[in-house]
Design a protein around this motif. Sequence first.
Motif, mmCIF file in Angstrom:
data_model
loop_
_atom_site.group_PDB
_atom_site.id
_atom_site.type_symbol
_atom_site.label_atom_id
_atom_site.label_comp_id
_atom_site.label_asym_id
_atom_site.label_seq_id
_atom_site.Cartn_x
_atom_site.Cartn_y
_atom_site.Cartn_z
ATOM 1 N N CYS A 274 2.794 -6.741 2.407
ATOM 2 C CA CYS A 274 2.878 -5.285 2.647
ATOM 3 C C CYS A 274 3.378 -5.013 4.061
ATOM 4 O O CYS A 274 2.792 -5.494 5.033
ATOM 5 C CB CYS A 274 1.510 -4.639 2.438
ATOM 6 S SG CYS A 274 1.511 -2.873 2.836
ATOM 7 N N ASN A 275 4.469 -4.232 4.168
ATOM 8 C CA ASN A 275 5.019 -3.919 5.489
ATOM 9 C C ASN A 275 4.691 -2.501 5.938
ATOM 10 O O ASN A 275 5.213 -2.018 6.935
ATOM 11 C CB ASN A 275 6.543 -4.133 5.500
ATOM 12 C CG ASN A 275 7.223 -3.295 4.435
ATOM 13 O OD1 ASN A 275 6.726 -2.234 4.070
ATOM 14 N ND2 ASN A 275 8.361 -3.749 3.928
ATOM 15 N N CYS B 65 5.337 0.445 4.510
ATOM 16 C CA CYS B 65 6.426 1.422 4.376
ATOM 17 C C CYS B 65 5.970 2.740 3.735
ATOM 18 O O CYS B 65 6.694 3.719 3.758
ATOM 19 C CB CYS B 65 7.572 0.825 3.564
ATOM 20 S SG CYS B 65 7.167 0.612 1.811
ATOM 21 N N TYR B 66 4.807 2.746 3.145
ATOM 22 C CA TYR B 66 4.226 3.939 2.498
ATOM 23 C C TYR B 66 4.992 4.399 1.261
ATOM 24 O O TYR B 66 4.803 5.509 0.782
ATOM 25 C CB TYR B 66 4.115 5.118 3.500
ATOM 26 C CG TYR B 66 2.907 5.016 4.409
ATOM 27 C CD1 TYR B 66 2.879 4.115 5.457
ATOM 28 C CD2 TYR B 66 1.797 5.831 4.224
ATOM 29 C CE1 TYR B 66 1.777 4.009 6.297
ATOM 30 C CE2 TYR B 66 0.689 5.741 5.060
ATOM 31 C CZ TYR B 66 0.694 4.828 6.090
ATOM 32 O OH TYR B 66 -0.398 4.730 6.921
ATOM 33 N N CYS C 129 4.539 3.353 -1.720
ATOM 34 C CA CYS C 129 3.551 3.484 -2.807
ATOM 35 C C CYS C 129 2.849 4.831 -2.710
ATOM 36 O O CYS C 129 2.664 5.540 -3.703
ATOM 37 C CB CYS C 129 2.551 2.331 -2.756
ATOM 38 S SG CYS C 129 1.815 2.042 -1.137
ATOM 39 N N CYS D 169 7.344 -0.308 -4.744
ATOM 40 C CA CYS D 169 7.092 -1.238 -3.627
ATOM 41 C C CYS D 169 8.293 -2.173 -3.439
ATOM 42 O O CYS D 169 8.646 -2.929 -4.339
ATOM 43 C CB CYS D 169 5.830 -2.055 -3.903
ATOM 44 S SG CYS D 169 5.521 -3.285 -2.611
ATOM 45 N N SER E 39 8.631 -4.764 -1.480
ATOM 46 C CA SER E 39 8.369 -6.128 -1.016
ATOM 47 C C SER E 39 7.574 -6.972 -2.003
ATOM 48 O O SER E 39 7.202 -8.102 -1.681
ATOM 49 C CB SER E 39 7.615 -6.067 0.320
ATOM 50 O OG SER E 39 6.358 -5.457 0.113
#
Length: 274
Positions: free
Chosen positions: A8-9, A11-12, A14, A143, A145
């Motif tokens: 999880c990076n 990025c928001y 989701c 998502c 990633s």
Amino acid sequence: MVIDIDKCNGCYNCFLACKDEFAGNDYPPFSAQQPNDGKPWMGMTEKERGTCPKIKVDYVPVPCQHCGDAPCVKKAVNGEVYRRPDGIVLIDPEKSEGKREIVNSCPHRVIAWNEEKNVPQKCTFCVHLLEQGWKEPRCVEACPSGALVFGDLDDPKSEISRITKSPDMEELNPGYTLKPNVLYRKLPKRFISGEVLLTDQQEACAEGIKVTLKNEAGEQVCTTDFLGDFEFDGLAPNQTYQIVIKHKGYAPQSFEVKTATDVELGEIVLKTMG
Ligand code: SF4
Ligand code: SF4
């Protein structure tokens, strides 16, 4: 659902996909529309660890955990919160109207109160889409990633069945013992890090130096990277460890470290022997 914190990076996407799907949209009989603001159904906890110059930030997405032993379901007296045979926990938007007490039934604190609609609300795993044949909720689809994986645990050939066999699966709050249907990988824990320098070669980075971490439970070994840095992550809190740094021709150094917090040991200079 499995949520891999390593991937999880933050990025928001989701969070935004959830808003896009539910804000202003009713999906009877599963959910009433989500307000534009207020508590999100896909929450995001940002965890900052360490101290300058060694700081890490982890992002932990937190939807409803769709617990197998859910207190919110137990709190319901008239079927206003229920668990479907497939494991998805839902709040009935009609039956739950005016029942603010349902918000406090969740120890994970993932139920939001919709003031305008006068109902408690939370993640539905996009059940209205699954009913139409979708294979995954909007957050998983969005998502970039691969941090979110969704599937059917009753299908032994599914990716989720394979992933959840891994020993590194964790519950968000294992102390609650609620048999969640959301599992995590690599939830943030404690780390110990440092940088090794060689007293006679301080112009160059000390790469490849052996560093050992040990306590009564066992030991782990790593080597310094091309910058002379080392790190042990995923350590349990409030444990005492010994760090030993050895390199041929130099006097070894050792430290006792307690993981009450994350620990950055800073520069450790190995002196030449003799
Ligand atoms: S996370 Fe909370 S709302 Fe979701 S099923 Fe568990 S107790 Fe209920
Ligand atoms: S979309 Fe994926 S990478 Fe982005 S915040 Fe959510 S879980 Fe993390």
